[in-house]
Design a protein around this motif. Sequence first.
Motif, PDB file in Angstrom:
ATOM      1  N   ALA A  23       0.820  -1.215   0.000  1.00 54.40           N
ATOM      2  CA  ALA A  23       0.000   0.000   0.000  1.00 54.40           C
ATOM      3  C   ALA A  23       0.855   1.267   0.000  1.00 54.40           C
ATOM      4  O   ALA A  23       0.549   2.226  -0.703  1.00 54.40           O
ATOM      5  CB  ALA A  23      -0.940   0.003   1.208  1.00 54.40           C
ATOM      6  N   LEU A  24       1.925   1.280   0.766  1.00 55.56           N
ATOM      7  CA  LEU A  24       2.764   2.479   0.840  1.00 55.56           C
ATOM      8  C   LEU A  24       3.368   2.800  -0.525  1.00 55.56           C
ATOM      9  O   LEU A  24       3.286   3.936  -0.999  1.00 55.56           O
ATOM     10  CB  LEU A  24       3.869   2.294   1.884  1.00 55.56           C
ATOM     11  N   SER A  25       3.927   1.815  -1.161  1.00 53.75           N
ATOM     12  CA  SER A  25       4.630   2.074  -2.418  1.00 53.75           C
ATOM     13  C   SER A  25       3.701   2.351  -3.598  1.00 53.75           C
ATOM     14  O   SER A  25       4.136   2.898  -4.604  1.00 53.75           O
ATOM     15  CB  SER A  25       5.569   0.916  -2.756  1.00 53.75           C
ATOM     16  N   THR A  26       2.429   1.993  -3.473  1.00 51.21           N
ATOM     17  CA  THR A  26       1.521   2.195  -4.611  1.00 51.21           C
ATOM     18  C   THR A  26       0.600   3.403  -4.460  1.00 51.21           C
ATOM     19  O   THR A  26      -0.214   3.656  -5.339  1.00 51.21           O
ATOM     20  CB  THR A  26       0.649   0.946  -4.847  1.00 51.21           C
ATOM     21  N   THR A  27       0.718   4.129  -3.364  1.00 47.81           N
ATOM     22  CA  THR A  27      -0.170   5.286  -3.169  1.00 47.81           C
ATOM     23  C   THR A  27       0.606   6.598  -3.109  1.00 47.81           C
ATOM     24  O   THR A  27       0.284   7.485  -2.333  1.00 47.81           O
ATOM     25  CB  THR A  27      -1.016   5.125  -1.889  1.00 47.81           C
ATOM     26  N   ALA A  28       1.582   6.715  -3.952  1.00 50.88           N
ATOM     27  CA  ALA A  28       2.359   7.949  -4.021  1.00 50.88           C
ATOM     28  C   ALA A  28       1.729   8.907  -5.031  1.00 50.88           C
ATOM     29  O   ALA A  28       1.137   8.482  -6.018  1.00 50.88           O
ATOM     30  CB  ALA A  28       3.792   7.650  -4.414  1.00 50.88           C
ATOM     31  N   THR A  29       1.864  10.196  -4.749  1.00 49.16           N
ATOM     32  CA  THR A  29       1.467  11.240  -5.686  1.00 49.16           C
ATOM     33  C   THR A  29       2.738  11.773  -6.324  1.00 49.16           C
ATOM     34  O   THR A  29       3.672  12.166  -5.617  1.00 49.16           O
ATOM     35  CB  THR A  29       0.721  12.375  -4.960  1.00 49.16           C
ATOM     36  N   ILE A  30       2.757  11.769  -7.643  1.00 52.80           N
ATOM     37  CA  ILE A  30       3.934  12.224  -8.380  1.00 52.80           C
ATOM     38  C   ILE A  30       3.600  13.542  -9.037  1.00 52.80           C
ATOM     39  O   ILE A  30       2.638  13.647  -9.798  1.00 52.80           O
ATOM     40  CB  ILE A  30       4.350  11.178  -9.432  1.00 52.80           C
ATOM     41  N   LYS A  31       4.397  14.553  -8.722  1.00 49.18           N
ATOM     42  CA  LYS A  31       4.248  15.889  -9.322  1.00 49.18           C
ATOM     43  C   LYS A  31       5.620  16.325  -9.810  1.00 49.18           C
ATOM     44  O   LYS A  31       6.634  15.777  -9.361  1.00 49.18           O
ATOM     45  CB  LYS A  31       3.748  16.881  -8.272  1.00 49.18           C
ATOM     46  N   PRO A  32       5.674  17.311 -10.695  1.00 40.55           N
ATOM     47  CA  PRO A  32       6.988  17.793 -11.136  1.00 40.55           C
ATOM     48  C   PRO A  32       7.849  18.171  -9.930  1.00 40.55           C
ATOM     49  O   PRO A  32       7.470  19.000  -9.108  1.00 40.55           O
ATOM     50  CB  PRO A  32       6.661  19.020 -11.985  1.00 40.55           C
ATOM     51  N   GLY A  33       8.952  17.491  -9.765  1.00 36.08           N
ATOM     52  CA  GLY A  33       9.876  17.798  -8.683  1.00 36.08           C
ATOM     53  C   GLY A  33       9.604  17.103  -7.364  1.00 36.08           C
ATOM     54  O   GLY A  33      10.335  17.323  -6.399  1.00 36.08           O
ATOM     55  N   SER A  34       8.561  16.253  -7.280  1.00 36.60           N
ATOM     56  CA  SER A  34       8.307  15.605  -5.991  1.00 36.60           C
ATOM     57  C   SER A  34       7.556  14.286  -6.129  1.00 36.60           C
ATOM     58  O   SER A  34       6.807  14.082  -7.073  1.00 36.60           O
ATOM     59  CB  SER A  34       7.506  16.526  -5.068  1.00 36.60           C
ATOM     60  N   VAL A  35       7.804  13.427  -5.147  1.00 34.52           N
ATOM     61  CA  VAL A  35       7.070  12.179  -4.985  1.00 34.52           C
ATOM     62  C   VAL A  35       6.638  12.165  -3.524  1.00 34.52           C
ATOM     63  O   VAL A  35       7.469  12.247  -2.623  1.00 34.52           O
ATOM     64  CB  VAL A  35       7.944  10.942  -5.274  1.00 34.52           C
ATOM     65  N   THR A  36       5.321  12.106  -3.288  1.00 35.11           N
ATOM     66  CA  THR A  36       4.793  12.132  -1.928  1.00 35.11           C
ATOM     67  C   THR A  36       4.031  10.848  -1.664  1.00 35.11           C
ATOM     68  O   THR A  36       3.097  10.515  -2.395  1.00 35.11           O
ATOM     69  CB  THR A  36       3.843  13.340  -1.736  1.00 35.11           C
ATOM     70  N   TYR A  37       4.430  10.146  -0.623  1.00 35.60           N
ATOM     71  CA  TYR A  37       3.753   8.906  -0.238  1.00 35.60           C
ATOM     72  C   TYR A  37       2.591   9.282   0.662  1.00 35.60           C
ATOM     73  O   TYR A  37       2.758   9.977   1.656  1.00 35.60           O
ATOM     74  CB  TYR A  37       4.744   7.948   0.426  1.00 35.60           C
ATOM     75  N   GLU A  38       1.384   8.834   0.300  1.00 36.66           N
ATOM     76  CA  GLU A  38       0.143   9.344   0.881  1.00 36.66           C
ATOM     77  C   GLU A  38      -0.406   8.582   2.086  1.00 36.66           C
ATOM     78  O   GLU A  38      -1.338   9.054   2.726  1.00 36.66           O
ATOM     79  CB  GLU A  38      -0.941   9.402  -0.200  1.00 36.66           C
ATOM     80  N   GLN A  39       0.095   7.417   2.385  1.00 37.84           N
ATOM     81  CA  GLN A  39      -0.455   6.652   3.501  1.00 37.84           C
ATOM     82  C   GLN A  39      -0.264   7.415   4.817  1.00 37.84           C
ATOM     83  O   GLN A  39       0.745   8.095   4.999  1.00 37.84           O
ATOM     84  CB  GLN A  39       0.214   5.277   3.599  1.00 37.84           C
ATOM     85  N   PRO A  40      -1.217   7.307   5.751  1.00 40.57           N
ATOM     86  CA  PRO A  40      -1.112   8.022   7.028  1.00 40.57           C
ATOM     87  C   PRO A  40       0.170   7.681   7.798  1.00 40.57           C
ATOM     88  O   PRO A  40       0.684   8.508   8.542  1.00 40.57           O
ATOM     89  CB  PRO A  40      -2.335   7.569   7.813  1.00 40.57           C
ATOM     90  N   TYR A  41       0.686   6.506   7.591  1.00 42.54           N
ATOM     91  CA  TYR A  41       1.876   6.064   8.316  1.00 42.54           C
ATOM     92  C   TYR A  41       3.172   6.310   7.533  1.00 42.54           C
ATOM     93  O   TYR A  41       4.256   5.912   7.980  1.00 42.54           O
ATOM     94  CB  TYR A  41       1.759   4.564   8.647  1.00 42.54           C
ATOM     95  N   ALA A  42       3.093   6.964   6.396  1.00 40.39           N
ATOM     96  CA  ALA A  42       4.260   7.140   5.524  1.00 40.39           C
ATOM     97  C   ALA A  42       5.404   7.869   6.227  1.00 40.39           C
ATOM     98  O   ALA A  42       6.559   7.444   6.137  1.00 40.39           O
ATOM     99  CB  ALA A  42       3.866   7.875   4.247  1.00 40.39           C
ATOM    100  N   HIS A  43       5.104   8.946   6.930  1.00 39.84           N
ATOM    101  CA  HIS A  43       6.176   9.717   7.583  1.00 39.84           C
ATOM    102  C   HIS A  43       6.891   8.883   8.641  1.00 39.84           C
ATOM    103  O   HIS A  43       8.125   8.896   8.720  1.00 39.84           O
ATOM    104  CB  HIS A  43       5.637  11.013   8.200  1.00 39.84           C
TER     105      HIS A  43
END
Length: 86
Positions: A23-43
Amino acid sequence: VFILIANTCFRRMQKYVPFETGALSTTATIKPGSVTYEQPYAHKQYTTNKGKGIRGKYWDKKMVSAEKGLIIQEVKAYVEKMKGSK
């Protein structure tokens, strides 16, 4: 080019991201210049996961350290291909 770099980094980071269910690796948001992992426990995973093998905390830094040259090669090849297709 920035979205290409972000996509390339996302793809290359997959083997460094902690993995249990995927779940962590498949729920990332990719934008120019960034990849953000969206799961609540990602940080928490990013800062504390002990990991197994190459997976674990600070996965982006591990990936860049190991694969920076490959990312540069991929981006250069893409830019050259785009120049040639014009």
